[in-house]
Write a protein that holds these residues in place. Structure first.
Motif, mmCIF file in Angstrom:
data_model
loop_
_atom_site.group_PDB
_atom_site.id
_atom_site.type_symbol
_atom_site.label_atom_id
_atom_site.label_comp_id
_atom_site.label_asym_id
_atom_site.label_seq_id
_atom_site.Cartn_x
_atom_site.Cartn_y
_atom_site.Cartn_z
ATOM 1 N N VAL A 40 -5.946 -67.405 -55.726
ATOM 2 C CA VAL A 40 -5.743 -68.306 -56.874
ATOM 3 C C VAL A 40 -5.434 -67.480 -58.120
ATOM 4 C CG1 VAL A 40 -6.892 -69.929 -58.440
ATOM 5 C CG2 VAL A 40 -7.108 -70.217 -55.964
ATOM 6 N N ALA A 41 -6.169 -66.386 -58.304
ATOM 7 C CA ALA A 41 -5.968 -65.525 -59.475
ATOM 8 C C ALA A 41 -4.583 -64.872 -59.455
ATOM 9 C CB ALA A 41 -7.048 -64.454 -59.538
ATOM 10 N N GLU A 42 -4.088 -64.556 -58.263
ATOM 11 C CA GLU A 42 -2.758 -63.945 -58.125
ATOM 12 C C GLU A 42 -1.651 -64.983 -58.157
ATOM 13 O OE1 GLU A 42 -3.055 -61.722 -54.499
ATOM 14 O OE2 GLU A 42 -4.023 -60.022 -55.489
ATOM 15 N N ASN A 43 -2.027 -66.245 -58.351
ATOM 16 C CA ASN A 43 -1.074 -67.347 -58.448
ATOM 17 C C ASN A 43 -0.240 -67.476 -57.170
ATOM 18 O OD1 ASN A 43 -0.144 -69.572 -59.736
ATOM 19 N ND2 ASN A 43 1.207 -68.504 -61.145
ATOM 20 N N ASN A 44 -0.917 -67.486 -56.036
ATOM 21 C CA ASN A 44 -0.270 -67.610 -54.730
ATOM 22 C C ASN A 44 -0.812 -68.870 -54.038
ATOM 23 O OD1 ASN A 44 0.899 -67.272 -52.234
ATOM 24 N ND2 ASN A 44 0.337 -65.112 -52.064
ATOM 25 N N PRO A 45 -0.240 -70.049 -54.364
ATOM 26 C CA PRO A 45 -0.817 -71.301 -53.867
ATOM 27 C C PRO A 45 -0.744 -71.481 -52.344
ATOM 28 C CG PRO A 45 1.169 -71.732 -55.141
ATOM 29 C CD PRO A 45 0.867 -70.278 -55.275
ATOM 30 N N GLU A 46 0.315 -70.977 -51.709
ATOM 31 C CA GLU A 46 0.441 -71.137 -50.251
ATOM 32 C C GLU A 46 -0.674 -70.376 -49.538
ATOM 33 O OE1 GLU A 46 3.176 -69.739 -52.001
ATOM 34 O OE2 GLU A 46 4.105 -71.696 -52.360
ATOM 35 N N LEU A 47 -0.877 -69.132 -49.949
ATOM 36 C CA LEU A 47 -1.929 -68.314 -49.351
ATOM 37 C C LEU A 47 -3.308 -68.903 -49.655
ATOM 38 C CD1 LEU A 47 -2.787 -65.735 -47.844
ATOM 39 C CD2 LEU A 47 -2.792 -64.566 -50.054
ATOM 40 N N ALA A 48 -3.481 -69.367 -50.887
ATOM 41 C CA ALA A 48 -4.764 -69.953 -51.290
ATOM 42 C C ALA A 48 -5.087 -71.181 -50.445
ATOM 43 C CB ALA A 48 -4.734 -70.324 -52.765
ATOM 44 N N GLN A 49 -4.069 -71.993 -50.168
ATOM 45 C CA GLN A 49 -4.264 -73.204 -49.360
ATOM 46 C C GLN A 49 -4.682 -72.842 -47.936
ATOM 47 O OE1 GLN A 49 -3.610 -76.046 -51.204
ATOM 48 N NE2 GLN A 49 -4.683 -77.183 -49.631
ATOM 49 N N THR A 50 -4.031 -71.833 -47.375
ATOM 50 C CA THR A 50 -4.360 -71.378 -46.022
ATOM 51 C C THR A 50 -5.776 -70.808 -45.976
ATOM 52 O OG1 THR A 50 -2.038 -70.792 -45.731
ATOM 53 C CG2 THR A 50 -3.584 -69.902 -44.130
ATOM 54 N N LEU A 51 -6.106 -69.989 -46.951
ATOM 55 C CA LEU A 51 -7.441 -69.383 -46.999
ATOM 56 C C LEU A 51 -8.522 -70.421 -47.270
ATOM 57 C CD1 LEU A 51 -6.628 -66.097 -48.938
ATOM 58 C CD2 LEU A 51 -7.280 -66.301 -46.536
ATOM 59 N N LEU A 52 -8.174 -71.467 -48.008
ATOM 60 C CA LEU A 52 -9.137 -72.533 -48.282
ATOM 61 C C LEU A 52 -9.551 -73.208 -46.979
ATOM 62 C CD1 LEU A 52 -10.740 -74.361 -50.219
ATOM 63 C CD2 LEU A 52 -8.713 -75.807 -50.367
ATOM 64 N N ARG A 53 -8.587 -73.434 -46.101
ATOM 65 C CA ARG A 53 -8.893 -74.042 -44.804
ATOM 66 C C ARG A 53 -9.857 -73.161 -44.015
ATOM 67 N NH1 ARG A 53 -3.804 -74.396 -43.146
ATOM 68 N NH2 ARG A 53 -3.105 -75.646 -44.874
ATOM 69 N N GLU A 54 -9.587 -71.860 -44.033
ATOM 70 C CA GLU A 54 -10.454 -70.895 -43.331
ATOM 71 C C GLU A 54 -11.853 -70.873 -43.956
ATOM 72 O OE1 GLU A 54 -10.734 -66.093 -42.568
ATOM 73 O OE2 GLU A 54 -8.807 -66.941 -43.185
ATOM 74 N N ALA A 55 -11.897 -70.874 -45.296
ATOM 75 C CA ALA A 55 -13.184 -70.837 -46.002
ATOM 76 C C ALA A 55 -13.992 -72.094 -45.724
ATOM 77 C CB ALA A 55 -12.946 -70.683 -47.505
ATOM 78 N N THR A 56 -13.330 -73.237 -45.719
ATOM 79 C CA THR A 56 -14.007 -74.502 -45.444
ATOM 80 C C THR A 56 -14.648 -74.470 -44.060
ATOM 81 O OG1 THR A 56 -12.414 -75.676 -46.821
ATOM 82 C CG2 THR A 56 -13.686 -77.006 -45.293
ATOM 83 N N SER A 57 -13.898 -73.968 -43.092
ATOM 84 C CA SER A 57 -14.400 -73.870 -41.723
ATOM 85 C C SER A 57 -15.602 -72.932 -41.646
ATOM 86 C CB SER A 57 -13.285 -73.366 -40.811
ATOM 87 O OG SER A 57 -13.777 -73.094 -39.534
ATOM 88 N N THR A 58 -15.486 -71.768 -42.276
ATOM 89 C CA THR A 58 -16.560 -70.777 -42.233
ATOM 90 C C THR A 58 -17.834 -71.293 -42.902
ATOM 91 O OG1 THR A 58 -14.888 -69.038 -42.309
ATOM 92 C CG2 THR A 58 -17.144 -68.378 -42.756
ATOM 93 N N ILE A 59 -17.683 -71.933 -44.041
ATOM 94 C CA ILE A 59 -18.836 -72.464 -44.770
ATOM 95 C C ILE A 59 -19.484 -73.601 -43.979
ATOM 96 C CG2 ILE A 59 -19.562 -73.672 -46.870
ATOM 97 C CD1 ILE A 59 -17.401 -71.991 -48.357
ATOM 98 N N ALA A 60 -18.665 -74.449 -43.363
ATOM 99 C CA ALA A 60 -19.195 -75.552 -42.552
ATOM 100 C C ALA A 60 -19.958 -75.010 -41.345
ATOM 101 C CB ALA A 60 -18.071 -76.464 -42.102
ATOM 102 N N LYS A 61 -19.479 -73.922 -40.757
ATOM 103 C CA LYS A 61 -20.173 -73.307 -39.629
ATOM 104 C C LYS A 61 -21.528 -72.749 -40.061
ATOM 105 C CE LYS A 61 -16.165 -72.077 -36.859
ATOM 106 N NZ LYS A 61 -15.243 -70.995 -36.518
#
Length: 91
Positions: A40-61
């Motif tokens: 997000v800080a690097e202003n890369n929305p595509e990567l941020a969106q992909t990583l958000l999905r991964e983060a959501t999964s990891t946090i839910a686990k």
């Protein structure tokens, strides 16, 4: 010499195992959350969106493993999503 119950020894052993497992799970969750923030800080929305999905999964686990309270996880996911959505280009 003090009397040491075998159940107390077992509880101590279990406590150490749980602590190590929780530490590993929470460290992983922190790491992916940090990656999202960096994207997000690097202003890369595509990567941020992909990583958000991964983060959501990891946090839910982490919740299903009992390492993180469900409301804490929900708050963390919500804040990450909010930051990603605010960084996304407006159409």
């Amino acid at each position: 010499m003090p009397v040491v119950h075998t159940s107390a020894i077992k509880r101590a052993r279990q406590s150490i195992k749980r602590h190590q497992r929780n530490k590993a799970i929470l460290h992983g969750a922190k790491t992916v959350a940090k990656k999202v923030k960096v994207a997000v800080a690097e202003n890369n929305p595509e990567l941020a969106q992909t990583l958000l999905r991964e983060a959501t999964s990891t946090i839910a686990k982490a919740v299903t493993k009992g390492s993180l309270h469900r409301k804490t996880a929900s708050r963390k996911i919500s804040r990450l999503a909010k930051s990603v959505n605010s960084a996304a280009p407006k159409s």
